[in-house]
Scaffold this motif. Structure first.
Motif, PDB file in Angstrom:
ATOM      1  N   ALA A 247      49.465  26.791  82.574  1.00 10.61           N
ATOM      2  CA  ALA A 247      49.972  25.629  82.998  1.00 10.61           C
ATOM      3  C   ALA A 247      51.020  25.135  84.039  1.00 10.61           C
ATOM      4  O   ALA A 247      52.342  26.104  83.342  1.00 10.61           O
ATOM      5  CB  ALA A 247      49.270  24.846  82.340  1.00 10.61           C
ATOM      6  N   PRO A 248      51.252  24.714  85.110  1.00 12.86           N
ATOM      7  CA  PRO A 248      52.473  24.402  85.476  1.00 12.86           C
ATOM      8  C   PRO A 248      53.635  23.630  84.013  1.00 12.86           C
ATOM      9  O   PRO A 248      54.829  23.813  84.307  1.00 12.86           O
ATOM     10  CB  PRO A 248      52.427  22.945  86.695  1.00 12.86           C
ATOM     11  N   GLU A 249      52.958  22.720  83.338  1.00  6.61           N
ATOM     12  CA  GLU A 249      54.189  22.701  82.378  1.00  6.61           C
ATOM     13  C   GLU A 249      55.011  23.247  81.215  1.00  6.61           C
ATOM     14  O   GLU A 249      55.317  23.329  80.225  1.00  6.61           O
ATOM     15  CB  GLU A 249      53.303  21.458  81.726  1.00  6.61           C
ATOM     16  N   LYS A 250      53.597  24.429  81.175  1.00  9.21           N
ATOM     17  CA  LYS A 250      54.529  25.930  80.411  1.00  9.21           C
ATOM     18  C   LYS A 250      55.723  26.676  81.208  1.00  9.21           C
ATOM     19  O   LYS A 250      56.055  27.232  80.575  1.00  9.21           O
ATOM     20  CB  LYS A 250      53.284  26.789  79.791  1.00  9.21           C
ATOM     21  N   TRP A 251      55.606  26.175  82.065  1.00 10.58           N
ATOM     22  CA  TRP A 251      56.290  27.208  82.951  1.00 10.58           C
ATOM     23  C   TRP A 251      58.310  26.889  82.682  1.00 10.58           C
ATOM     24  O   TRP A 251      58.629  25.634  82.263  1.00 10.58           O
ATOM     25  CB  TRP A 251      56.035  26.778  84.791  1.00 10.58           C
ATOM     26  N   GLY A 252      58.857  27.791  82.139  1.00  8.15           N
ATOM     27  CA  GLY A 252      60.347  27.874  81.484  1.00  8.15           C
ATOM     28  C   GLY A 252      60.020  27.933  80.139  1.00  8.15           C
ATOM     29  O   GLY A 252      60.751  28.051  79.519  1.00  8.15           O
ATOM     30  N   ASN A 253      59.279  27.718  79.453  1.00  4.25           N
ATOM     31  CA  ASN A 253      58.778  28.442  77.650  1.00  4.25           C
ATOM     32  C   ASN A 253      59.093  29.256  77.869  1.00  4.25           C
ATOM     33  O   ASN A 253      59.364  29.343  76.134  1.00  4.25           O
ATOM     34  CB  ASN A 253      57.730  27.384  77.321  1.00  4.25           C
ATOM     35  N   HIS A 254      59.922  30.510  78.654  1.00  3.72           N
ATOM     36  CA  HIS A 254      60.231  31.534  78.069  1.00  3.72           C
ATOM     37  C   HIS A 254      61.488  31.858  78.900  1.00  3.72           C
ATOM     38  O   HIS A 254      61.831  30.814  79.885  1.00  3.72           O
ATOM     39  CB  HIS A 254      59.244  32.351  77.897  1.00  3.72           C
ATOM     40  N   ILE A 255      62.559  32.958  78.140  1.00  2.38           N
ATOM     41  CA  ILE A 255      63.243  33.376  79.221  1.00  2.38           C
ATOM     42  C   ILE A 255      63.190  35.122  78.944  1.00  2.38           C
ATOM     43  O   ILE A 255      62.818  35.442  77.693  1.00  2.38           O
ATOM     44  CB  ILE A 255      64.791  32.837  78.963  1.00  2.38           C
ATOM     45  N   VAL A 256      62.979  35.786  80.234  1.00  2.00           N
ATOM     46  CA  VAL A 256      63.384  37.415  79.366  1.00  2.00           C
ATOM     47  C   VAL A 256      64.919  37.878  80.790  1.00  2.00           C
ATOM     48  O   VAL A 256      65.348  36.950  81.480  1.00  2.00           O
ATOM     49  CB  VAL A 256      62.267  37.872  80.588  1.00  2.00           C
ATOM     50  N   LEU A 257      65.055  39.416  79.974  1.00  5.56           N
ATOM     51  CA  LEU A 257      65.795  39.220  81.195  1.00  5.56           C
ATOM     52  C   LEU A 257      65.930  41.116  81.484  1.00  5.56           C
ATOM     53  O   LEU A 257      64.982  41.391  81.550  1.00  5.56           O
ATOM     54  CB  LEU A 257      67.053  39.993  79.476  1.00  5.56           C
ATOM     55  N   LEU A 258      66.849  41.041  82.870  1.00  2.00           N
ATOM     56  CA  LEU A 258      66.234  41.892  83.533  1.00  2.00           C
ATOM     57  C   LEU A 258      67.799  42.622  84.022  1.00  2.00           C
ATOM     58  O   LEU A 258      68.737  42.577  83.836  1.00  2.00           O
ATOM     59  CB  LEU A 258      66.342  41.871  84.772  1.00  2.00           C
ATOM     60  N   VAL A 259      67.758  44.187  83.958  1.00  2.00           N
ATOM     61  CA  VAL A 259      68.511  45.142  83.356  1.00  2.00           C
ATOM     62  C   VAL A 259      68.647  46.142  84.898  1.00  2.00           C
ATOM     63  O   VAL A 259      67.415  46.602  85.039  1.00  2.00           O
ATOM     64  CB  VAL A 259      68.127  46.510  82.550  1.00  2.00           C
ATOM     65  N   HIS A 260      69.744  45.465  85.450  1.00  2.00           N
ATOM     66  CA  HIS A 260      69.750  46.660  86.676  1.00  2.00           C
ATOM     67  C   HIS A 260      70.470  47.767  86.380  1.00  2.00           C
ATOM     68  O   HIS A 260      71.487  48.086  86.234  1.00  2.00           O
ATOM     69  CB  HIS A 260      70.523  45.201  87.472  1.00  2.00           C
ATOM     70  N   LEU A 261      70.163  48.604  87.331  1.00  2.00           N
ATOM     71  CA  LEU A 261      69.706  50.227  87.094  1.00  2.00           C
ATOM     72  C   LEU A 261      69.999  50.797  88.624  1.00  2.00           C
ATOM     73  O   LEU A 261      69.590  50.970  89.128  1.00  2.00           O
ATOM     74  CB  LEU A 261      69.228  50.877  85.835  1.00  2.00           C
ATOM     75  N   GLY A 262      70.985  50.726  89.802  1.00  2.00           N
ATOM     76  CA  GLY A 262      71.293  50.849  90.857  1.00  2.00           C
ATOM     77  C   GLY A 262      70.217  49.755  91.548  1.00  2.00           C
ATOM     78  O   GLY A 262      69.649  48.383  90.745  1.00  2.00           O
ATOM     79  N   GLU A 263      69.086  50.624  92.386  1.00  2.00           N
ATOM     80  CA  GLU A 263      68.209  49.297  92.715  1.00  2.00           C
ATOM     81  C   GLU A 263      67.085  49.573  91.922  1.00  2.00           C
ATOM     82  O   GLU A 263      66.034  48.650  92.426  1.00  2.00           O
ATOM     83  CB  GLU A 263      67.861  50.616  94.146  1.00  2.00           C
ATOM     84  N   ARG A 264      67.239  49.613  91.110  1.00  2.00           N
ATOM     85  CA  ARG A 264      65.691  49.675  89.711  1.00  2.00           C
ATOM     86  C   ARG A 264      65.750  48.526  88.977  1.00  2.00           C
ATOM     87  O   ARG A 264      67.644  48.116  88.738  1.00  2.00           O
ATOM     88  CB  ARG A 264      65.227  50.596  88.993  1.00  2.00           C
ATOM     89  N   ARG A 265      65.138  47.861  88.512  1.00  2.00           N
ATOM     90  CA  ARG A 265      65.402  46.360  87.562  1.00  2.00           C
ATOM     91  C   ARG A 265      64.504  46.212  86.537  1.00  2.00           C
ATOM     92  O   ARG A 265      63.461  47.179  86.692  1.00  2.00           O
ATOM     93  CB  ARG A 265      64.868  45.665  88.793  1.00  2.00           C
ATOM     94  N   PHE A 266      64.687  46.251  85.604  1.00  2.00           N
ATOM     95  CA  PHE A 266      64.136  46.933  84.427  1.00  2.00           C
ATOM     96  C   PHE A 266      63.796  45.027  83.097  1.00  2.00           C
ATOM     97  O   PHE A 266      64.788  44.523  83.268  1.00  2.00           O
ATOM     98  CB  PHE A 266      64.357  48.189  83.388  1.00  2.00           C
TER      99      PHE A 266
END
Length: 98
Positions: A68-87
């Motif tokens: 639901a649109p009102e739920k967007w932003g209720n969480h945060i995630v971390l991306l780890v950048h390793l060269g050209e890859r993202r985890f």
């Protein structure tokens, strides 16, 4: 964690935790507390950065699909950048698998 934010130690609600890397790391490592994704990801991002990793934080949403649109932003995630890859590193989701 959920109960403390409403009832606190003496019955009065506790103030929300500070959202900065040092306060988040102290809360997790020294006081052996957990927290919402915003606290846990902040501490983990600081740890990874101190170890030389490149990370970025991204707004996310948790809920039923489609979200639901009102739920967007209720969480945060971390991306780890390793060269050209993202985890994706989602250390703050306490509700089970996505």
């Amino acid at each position: 964690e959920n109960l403390d934010s409403h009832a606190g130690g003496g019955g009065a609600p506790l103030p929300p935790p500070r959202l900065d890397p040092v306060a988040s790391a102290e809360r997790v490592a020294l006081r052996r507390r957990g927290g919402y994704c915003f606290v846990l990801v902040d501490a983990f991002a600081a740890l990874l950065t101190s170890l030389g990793f490149v990370v970025s934080l991204h707004t996310a949403g948790v809920g039923e699909s489609p979200l639901a649109p009102e739920k967007w932003g209720n969480h945060i995630v971390l991306l780890v950048h390793l060269g050209e890859r993202r985890f994706v590193s989602d250390v703050g989701l306490g509700d089970g698998p996505l």
